[in-house]
Design an enzyme around this catalytic site. Sequence first.
Site, PDB file in Angstrom:
ATOM      1  N   LYS A 177      48.944  28.891  32.981  1.00  0.00           N
ATOM      2  CA  LYS A 177      50.301  29.740  33.244  1.00  0.00           C
ATOM      3  C   LYS A 177      50.094  30.212  34.862  1.00  0.00           C
ATOM      4  CE  LYS A 177      51.810  33.737  32.946  1.00  0.00           C
ATOM      5  NZ  LYS A 177      52.653  33.368  33.812  1.00  0.00           N
ATOM      6  N   GLU A 252      39.244  36.584  40.130  1.00  0.00           N
ATOM      7  CA  GLU A 252      39.441  36.715  41.649  1.00  0.00           C
ATOM      8  C   GLU A 252      41.065  38.021  42.081  1.00  0.00           C
ATOM      9  OE1 GLU A 252      37.665  35.632  43.527  1.00  0.00           O
ATOM     10  OE2 GLU A 252      37.515  33.620  43.011  1.00  0.00           O
ATOM     11  N   CYS A 286      45.288  37.821  48.401  1.00  0.00           N
ATOM     12  CA  CYS A 286      44.458  39.079  48.909  1.00  0.00           C
ATOM     13  C   CYS A 286      43.341  39.584  49.569  1.00  0.00           C
ATOM     14  CB  CYS A 286      43.736  37.889  47.672  1.00  0.00           C
ATOM     15  SG  CYS A 286      43.430  36.624  47.713  1.00  0.00           S
ATOM     16  N   GLU A 383      44.910  48.779  47.679  1.00  0.00           N
ATOM     17  CA  GLU A 383      45.611  47.433  48.278  1.00  0.00           C
ATOM     18  C   GLU A 383      47.480  47.783  48.286  1.00  0.00           C
ATOM     19  OE1 GLU A 383      45.709  44.119  45.190  1.00  0.00           O
ATOM     20  OE2 GLU A 383      45.350  43.059  46.944  1.00  0.00           O
TER      21      GLU A 383
HETATM   22  P1  NAD Z   1      50.041  40.334  38.446  1.00  0.00           P
HETATM   23  O1  NAD Z   1      48.237  40.736  37.687  1.00  0.00           O
HETATM   24  O2  NAD Z   1      50.475  41.316  37.585  1.00  0.00           O
HETATM   25  O3  NAD Z   1      50.047  38.598  37.835  1.00  0.00           O
HETATM   26  C1  NAD Z   1      49.135  37.173  38.057  1.00  0.00           C
HETATM   27  C2  NAD Z   1      49.462  36.565  37.006  1.00  0.00           C
HETATM   28  O4  NAD Z   1      48.973  37.055  35.928  1.00  0.00           O
HETATM   29  C3  NAD Z   1      50.420  36.264  36.465  1.00  0.00           C
HETATM   30  O5  NAD Z   1      51.068  34.713  36.364  1.00  0.00           O
HETATM   31  C4  NAD Z   1      50.805  36.933  35.644  1.00  0.00           C
HETATM   32  O6  NAD Z   1      52.176  36.381  34.335  1.00  0.00           O
HETATM   33  C5  NAD Z   1      49.919  36.903  34.275  1.00  0.00           C
HETATM   34  N1  NAD Z   1      49.688  38.244  33.628  1.00  0.00           N
HETATM   35  C6  NAD Z   1      50.503  38.997  33.537  1.00  0.00           C
HETATM   36  N2  NAD Z   1      49.525  40.137  32.475  1.00  0.00           N
HETATM   37  C7  NAD Z   1      49.048  39.296  31.685  1.00  0.00           C
HETATM   38  C8  NAD Z   1      48.549  39.542  30.706  1.00  0.00           C
HETATM   39  N3  NAD Z   1      48.390  40.735  30.062  1.00  0.00           N
HETATM   40  N4  NAD Z   1      47.964  38.830  29.989  1.00  0.00           N
HETATM   41  C9  NAD Z   1      47.295  37.103  30.971  1.00  0.00           C
HETATM   42  N5  NAD Z   1      48.317  36.935  32.083  1.00  0.00           N
HETATM   43  C10 NAD Z   1      49.148  37.706  32.445  1.00  0.00           C
HETATM   44  O7  NAD Z   1      49.209  39.774  39.612  1.00  0.00           O
HETATM   45  P2  NAD Z   1      50.577  39.601  41.014  1.00  0.00           P
HETATM   46  O8  NAD Z   1      51.351  40.962  41.268  1.00  0.00           O
HETATM   47  O9  NAD Z   1      51.307  38.723  40.462  1.00  0.00           O
HETATM   48  O10 NAD Z   1      49.521  39.213  41.913  1.00  0.00           O
HETATM   49  C11 NAD Z   1      48.847  40.078  42.762  1.00  0.00           C
HETATM   50  C12 NAD Z   1      47.487  40.734  42.570  1.00  0.00           C
HETATM   51  O11 NAD Z   1      46.405  39.073  42.850  1.00  0.00           O
HETATM   52  C13 NAD Z   1      47.372  41.486  43.835  1.00  0.00           C
HETATM   53  O12 NAD Z   1      46.268  42.711  43.593  1.00  0.00           O
HETATM   54  C14 NAD Z   1      46.321  40.388  44.201  1.00  0.00           C
HETATM   55  O13 NAD Z   1      45.260  40.797  45.391  1.00  0.00           O
HETATM   56  C15 NAD Z   1      45.390  39.440  43.895  1.00  0.00           C
HETATM   57  N6  NAD Z   1      45.907  38.369  44.386  1.00  0.00           N
HETATM   58  C16 NAD Z   1      44.206  37.758  44.437  1.00  0.00           C
HETATM   59  C17 NAD Z   1      44.142  36.818  44.229  1.00  0.00           C
HETATM   60  C18 NAD Z   1      42.792  36.628  45.355  1.00  0.00           C
HETATM   61  O14 NAD Z   1      41.733  35.425  45.336  1.00  0.00           O
HETATM   62  N7  NAD Z   1      41.081  37.052  44.822  1.00  0.00           N
HETATM   63  C19 NAD Z   1      44.424  35.410  45.049  1.00  0.00           C
HETATM   64  C20 NAD Z   1      45.938  36.348  45.163  1.00  0.00           C
HETATM   65  C21 NAD Z   1      46.285  37.636  44.485  1.00  0.00           C
END
Ligand code: NAD
Length: 481
Positions: A177, A252, A286, A383
């Site tokens: 997804k 992650e 991240c 962050e």
């Molecule tokens: P997000 O959590 O909003 O979304 C990430 C993913 O989760 C998307 O595909 C989204 O559709 C999905 N999602 C959202 N709500 C959900 C739910 N209720 N159930 C299941 N899936 C759901 O995050 P974002 O704003 O898209 O990304 C930014 C964040 O991600 C930052 O905090 C960043 O640090 C983190 N990040 C971490 C890493 C890592 O490897 N540690 C890498 C990239 C981003």
Amino acid sequence: MTPWFDPSLVFVGGAWRPCASGETLPVIDPSTGVEIARIARGSATDIDAAVTAAEAALSGDWGAMPAFQRGRILARLGQMVLDHIDQLAQMEATDVGKPLTQARNDVIALARYCEFYAGAADKLMGETIPFQPGFTVYTLREPHGVTGHIVPWNYPMQIIGRSVGAALATGNACVLKPAEEACLTALAFADLAHKAGLPPGALNVVPGLGAEAGAALTAHPGIRHISFTGSVATGRRVQAATAENVVPVTLELGGKSPQLVFADADLNAALPFLVNAGIQNAGQTCSASSRILVERSVYAEVCDRMAEAYRALTTGPAMADLRTGPLISARQKGIVERYLAMADPAHILARGQLAPDLPPGGHYIAPALIAGPAPDHPLAQEEIFGPVQIILPFEDEEDAIRIANGTLYGLVASVWSRHGGRQMRLAKRLRAGQVFINNYGAAGGVELPFGGTGLSGHGREKGFEALYAFTTLKTVAAHHG
Ligand code: NAD
């Protein structure tokens, strides 16, 4: 940039089809704010179909395939990714807003993950265990079954490579997804995987909203493992959902990763890393280094040199291929602006420059270097996920560790010092999943296990370690007398 496939479809069971609702979502180019395509608004029905297709793959060709054969398919896929580097890089740059060169690097990283896990597929072994006389005891590493992969928008290709690559190498069938903000390369990857010979159902991609397709995936009883990369807030929800089904999860999440600069460091070597680790992908990384901690005696010099580097940074459309592109969305830009508004204007040491004649609909922010908020200030604790770095002084090694470890996160840290003993001491005491000495990020290092502690998450991906995460261990004790 027009994809060679129809992005408004889902990829399930080796075929493209409309999602169950027939509804679509817009794909917005962050450089212009203009809609460039539509993607499927997948729902629980599509997730269910994808899980069913994955289960069928496991009881069919894919489940029966020997490990070396899975490796061959991944190797072919890696080559096909490289063969499509121009299309994929343009697609990612347009979808995510990242400068074209950075998008090309992401394509190369995706190919490297395919190559690495291709080579590893037939090298994961169990053990024989010395036990009592009359027994032979050994362990088997087996795939979980159907694995769910939830990916954010900032590095779609890299994150798909590290999680789906390892899951396929170990014989799982995947339901992916991707993020609603950027999922074109996820769909492209599925298409290439199919053409590389991956059997139908081994990889399924269902785009859609997090609260709909994402939540349906994490709650689905057929899913045996979830790999989630994203925000802390969503990570908590995902972990709660997987707890219901008692399913393992890798989280992650974010970070507030520090670089520690000691007075004996080679500042010329450090400087490009200090800046780049904060502004790469417009800080939407991240593992971005959003905190620079500097020993007091060289603090003024490092501030001056970083400020000079910041003033030379330019920001513009992804295709202009400058140092930073736009942020992913108006929402993300708003978040970053709210953090910037918390800074004392006198503490903003330098800003980068916005390129002239920017498209009015783009989400641009000039990078900002901010000196000296107290270590417990939100700017130094939370962050920001934008091109903003905080620079703080420290007095000595103990003080450096206290500040570095003084957030709820623990993803990455680095130490800049020529002192061998200090390097070793700090590597042990820094709270982080990866510690770098006299570098930062090791150029992405697909071979290097990656993951966090604290709010940065748990579990490891990348490297050989991911192969353990994507398998479950079975112990066989044979009594033969
Ligand atoms: P997000 O959590 O909003 O979304 C990430 C993913 O989760 C998307 O595909 C989204 O559709 C999905 N999602 C959202 N709500 C959900 C739910 N209720 N159930 C299941 N899936 C759901 O995050 P974002 O704003 O898209 O990304 C930014 C964040 O991600 C930052 O905090 C960043 O640090 C983190 N990040 C971490 C890493 C890592 O490897 N540690 C890498 C990239 C981003």
